[in-house]
Write a protein that holds these residues in place. Structure first.
Motif, PDB file in Angstrom:
ATOM      1  N   LEU A  60       0.902  -1.010   0.041  1.00  0.00           N
ATOM      2  CA  LEU A  60       0.284   0.130  -0.055  1.00  0.00           C
ATOM      3  C   LEU A  60       0.644   1.334  -0.090  1.00  0.00           C
ATOM      4  CD1 LEU A  60      -2.921   1.093  -0.110  1.00  0.00           C
ATOM      5  CD2 LEU A  60      -2.736   1.032   2.504  1.00  0.00           C
ATOM      6  N   ASP A  61       2.050   1.333   0.715  1.00  0.00           N
ATOM      7  CA  ASP A  61       2.854   2.266   0.606  1.00  0.00           C
ATOM      8  C   ASP A  61       3.467   2.786  -0.755  1.00  0.00           C
ATOM      9  OD1 ASP A  61       4.630   0.005   1.393  1.00  0.00           O
ATOM     10  OD2 ASP A  61       6.007   1.423   0.800  1.00  0.00           O
ATOM     11  N   LEU A  62       3.336   1.798  -1.559  1.00  0.00           N
ATOM     12  CA  LEU A  62       3.717   2.173  -3.072  1.00  0.00           C
ATOM     13  C   LEU A  62       2.891   2.984  -3.645  1.00  0.00           C
ATOM     14  CD1 LEU A  62       5.775  -1.197  -4.144  1.00  0.00           C
ATOM     15  CD2 LEU A  62       6.581   1.073  -3.605  1.00  0.00           C
ATOM     16  N   LEU A  63       1.684   2.859  -3.353  1.00  0.00           N
ATOM     17  CA  LEU A  63       0.526   3.517  -3.970  1.00  0.00           C
ATOM     18  C   LEU A  63       0.810   5.004  -3.502  1.00  0.00           C
ATOM     19  CD1 LEU A  63      -2.967   1.724  -3.549  1.00  0.00           C
ATOM     20  CD2 LEU A  63      -1.512   2.326  -5.776  1.00  0.00           C
ATOM     21  N   SER A  64       1.338   5.296  -2.321  1.00  0.00           N
ATOM     22  CA  SER A  64       1.363   6.528  -1.632  1.00  0.00           C
ATOM     23  C   SER A  64       2.788   7.185  -2.476  1.00  0.00           C
ATOM     24  CB  SER A  64       1.347   6.762  -0.325  1.00  0.00           C
ATOM     25  OG  SER A  64       0.214   6.184   0.221  1.00  0.00           O
ATOM     26  N   ARG A  65       3.621   6.212  -2.411  1.00  0.00           N
ATOM     27  CA  ARG A  65       4.912   6.895  -3.219  1.00  0.00           C
ATOM     28  C   ARG A  65       4.528   7.190  -4.594  1.00  0.00           C
ATOM     29  NH1 ARG A  65      10.285   5.458  -2.935  1.00  0.00           N
ATOM     30  NH2 ARG A  65      10.024   5.115  -0.627  1.00  0.00           N
ATOM     31  N   SER A  66       3.666   6.383  -5.340  1.00  0.00           N
ATOM     32  CA  SER A  66       3.228   6.753  -6.621  1.00  0.00           C
ATOM     33  C   SER A  66       2.560   8.009  -6.817  1.00  0.00           C
ATOM     34  CB  SER A  66       2.449   5.668  -7.358  1.00  0.00           C
ATOM     35  OG  SER A  66       2.982   4.287  -7.240  1.00  0.00           O
ATOM     36  N   THR A  67       1.706   8.439  -5.922  1.00  0.00           N
ATOM     37  CA  THR A  67       1.243   9.719  -5.803  1.00  0.00           C
ATOM     38  C   THR A  67       2.147  10.903  -5.577  1.00  0.00           C
ATOM     39  OG1 THR A  67      -0.950   8.981  -4.785  1.00  0.00           O
ATOM     40  CG2 THR A  67      -0.585  11.269  -4.664  1.00  0.00           C
ATOM     41  N   ARG A  68       3.048  10.901  -4.799  1.00  0.00           N
ATOM     42  CA  ARG A  68       4.196  11.615  -4.612  1.00  0.00           C
ATOM     43  C   ARG A  68       5.052  12.079  -5.905  1.00  0.00           C
ATOM     44  NH1 ARG A  68       9.216  11.750  -2.706  1.00  0.00           N
ATOM     45  NH2 ARG A  68       9.145   9.582  -1.655  1.00  0.00           N
ATOM     46  N   VAL A  69       5.442  10.720  -6.447  1.00  0.00           N
ATOM     47  CA  VAL A  69       6.043  10.889  -7.659  1.00  0.00           C
ATOM     48  C   VAL A  69       5.301  11.454  -8.772  1.00  0.00           C
ATOM     49  CG1 VAL A  69       7.330   9.560  -9.398  1.00  0.00           C
ATOM     50  CG2 VAL A  69       7.627   8.802  -7.149  1.00  0.00           C
ATOM     51  N   GLU A 128      -7.229   8.772  -2.197  1.00  0.00           N
ATOM     52  CA  GLU A 128      -8.083   8.297  -1.069  1.00  0.00           C
ATOM     53  C   GLU A 128      -9.084   7.116  -1.833  1.00  0.00           C
ATOM     54  OE1 GLU A 128     -10.015  11.729   0.480  1.00  0.00           O
ATOM     55  OE2 GLU A 128      -8.473  12.687   1.095  1.00  0.00           O
ATOM     56  N   LEU A 129      -9.514   7.482  -2.855  1.00  0.00           N
ATOM     57  CA  LEU A 129     -10.637   6.498  -3.729  1.00  0.00           C
ATOM     58  C   LEU A 129      -9.926   5.138  -3.739  1.00  0.00           C
ATOM     59  CD1 LEU A 129     -12.594   8.127  -6.162  1.00  0.00           C
ATOM     60  CD2 LEU A 129     -13.397   6.897  -4.258  1.00  0.00           C
ATOM     61  N   ILE A 165      -9.295   3.348  -0.493  1.00  0.00           N
ATOM     62  CA  ILE A 165     -10.387   2.594   0.013  1.00  0.00           C
ATOM     63  C   ILE A 165     -10.581   1.339  -0.865  1.00  0.00           C
ATOM     64  CG2 ILE A 165     -12.910   2.942   0.045  1.00  0.00           C
ATOM     65  CD1 ILE A 165     -12.511   5.785   0.566  1.00  0.00           C
ATOM     66  N   ALA A 166     -10.548   1.414  -2.051  1.00  0.00           N
ATOM     67  CA  ALA A 166     -10.644   0.297  -2.902  1.00  0.00           C
ATOM     68  C   ALA A 166      -9.794  -0.899  -2.514  1.00  0.00           C
ATOM     69  CB  ALA A 166     -10.710   0.670  -4.408  1.00  0.00           C
ATOM     70  N   TYR A 167      -8.443  -0.590  -2.322  1.00  0.00           N
ATOM     71  CA  TYR A 167      -7.430  -1.297  -2.108  1.00  0.00           C
ATOM     72  C   TYR A 167      -7.519  -2.154  -0.812  1.00  0.00           C
ATOM     73  CZ  TYR A 167      -2.365  -2.960  -1.101  1.00  0.00           C
ATOM     74  OH  TYR A 167      -1.448  -3.677  -1.057  1.00  0.00           O
ATOM     75  N   VAL A 168      -8.058  -1.391   0.304  1.00  0.00           N
ATOM     76  CA  VAL A 168      -8.266  -2.038   1.615  1.00  0.00           C
ATOM     77  C   VAL A 168      -9.722  -2.943   1.453  1.00  0.00           C
ATOM     78  CG1 VAL A 168      -8.974  -1.609   3.914  1.00  0.00           C
ATOM     79  CG2 VAL A 168      -7.195   0.214   3.021  1.00  0.00           C
TER      80      VAL A 168
END
Length: 234
Positions: A114-123, A158-159, A162-165
């Protein structure tokens, strides 16, 4: 993906309200300029994003070079255009929301951390803001520009989260169900095997009673395969 109709409806309403608030808070000329910057640099931003993600050892297994070059870069470029188009129509938002939910579910299915999703957003945000800084609205509009881009990307994140979790929780429940099914099936097989062993010992015992020559040759119940299994389980 989020499969419960009520949850989908509530998510859509909540996201739509947030989307309208974010878009409306940004002046129209700034939104239009951001959309123009994205149109000009969407391919470069997409290439930068995948180049940086491919440098991460943990992200590399999820990114096949051939698939990235053939399909993902084009998809990312179009997603950038859609996300920062500034559109507020239902015809745009409904499929866009569905797409974000689908992306989050897909990342969960491939077991991407999941943290890679957040990293993707930052990149993506870093690549976007870098282009905007050199080829975007005038400096006096930068506050609205940065806030707009930041809020849009975080709403999308965020969306997807939510779908990931939700998808991850569903997968855990499915795995538990299969595990329980396998355990029950194994127990049934073991019961039948022990029943056969007990039946075999019973037949041998009855034959020994009826045949004087076999008396004393039959294993006691405690020393039989069934008896040893029962003693072990007990």
């Amino acid at each position: 993906m989020i499969s419960h109709p009520y949850l989908q409806t509530e998510l859509s309403r909540e996201f739509s309200a947030c989307w309208h608030a974010v878009v409306s808070a940004c002046p129209v000329d700034v939104r239009d300029e951001v959309a123009c910057v994205i149109q000009r640099h969407r391919h470069d931003i997409s290439a930068t994003f995948y180049a940086e993600m491919l440098e991460l050892p943990r992200a590399r297994p999820f990114l096949n070079h051939e698939v990235v070059n053939r399909r993902l870069r084009a998809s990312m470029s179009q997603w950038l255009v859609d996300a920062l188009s500034g559109s507020q129509s239902d015809e745009f938002l409904d499929p866009f929301i569905a797409r974000q939910l689908q992306l989050g579910a897909i990342h969960a299915r491939i077991r991407m951390p999941l943290d890679l999703l957040s990293r993707s957003t930052r990149v993506i945000m870093d690549a976007l803001l870098e282009r905007i800084a050199f080829d975007g609205p005038l400096p006096d509009a930068r506050y609205h520009t940065y806030r707009y881009v930041n809020d849009v990307l975080h709403l999308c994140d965020e969306l997807m989260t939510i779908a990931y979790v939700t998808e991850s929780q569903r997968a855990v429940r499915v795995d538990e169900a299969y595990h329980l099914f396998a355990q029950r099936r194994q127990a049934l097989l073991e019961r039948e095997r022990q029943r056969a062993l007990l039946s075999e010992w019973t037949q041998d015992t009855l034959f020994s009673i009826g045949a004087p020559s076999r008396r004393g040759t039959v294993t006691s119940l405690s020393a039989s395969d069934f008896g040893l299994w029962l003693h072990h389980k007990g």
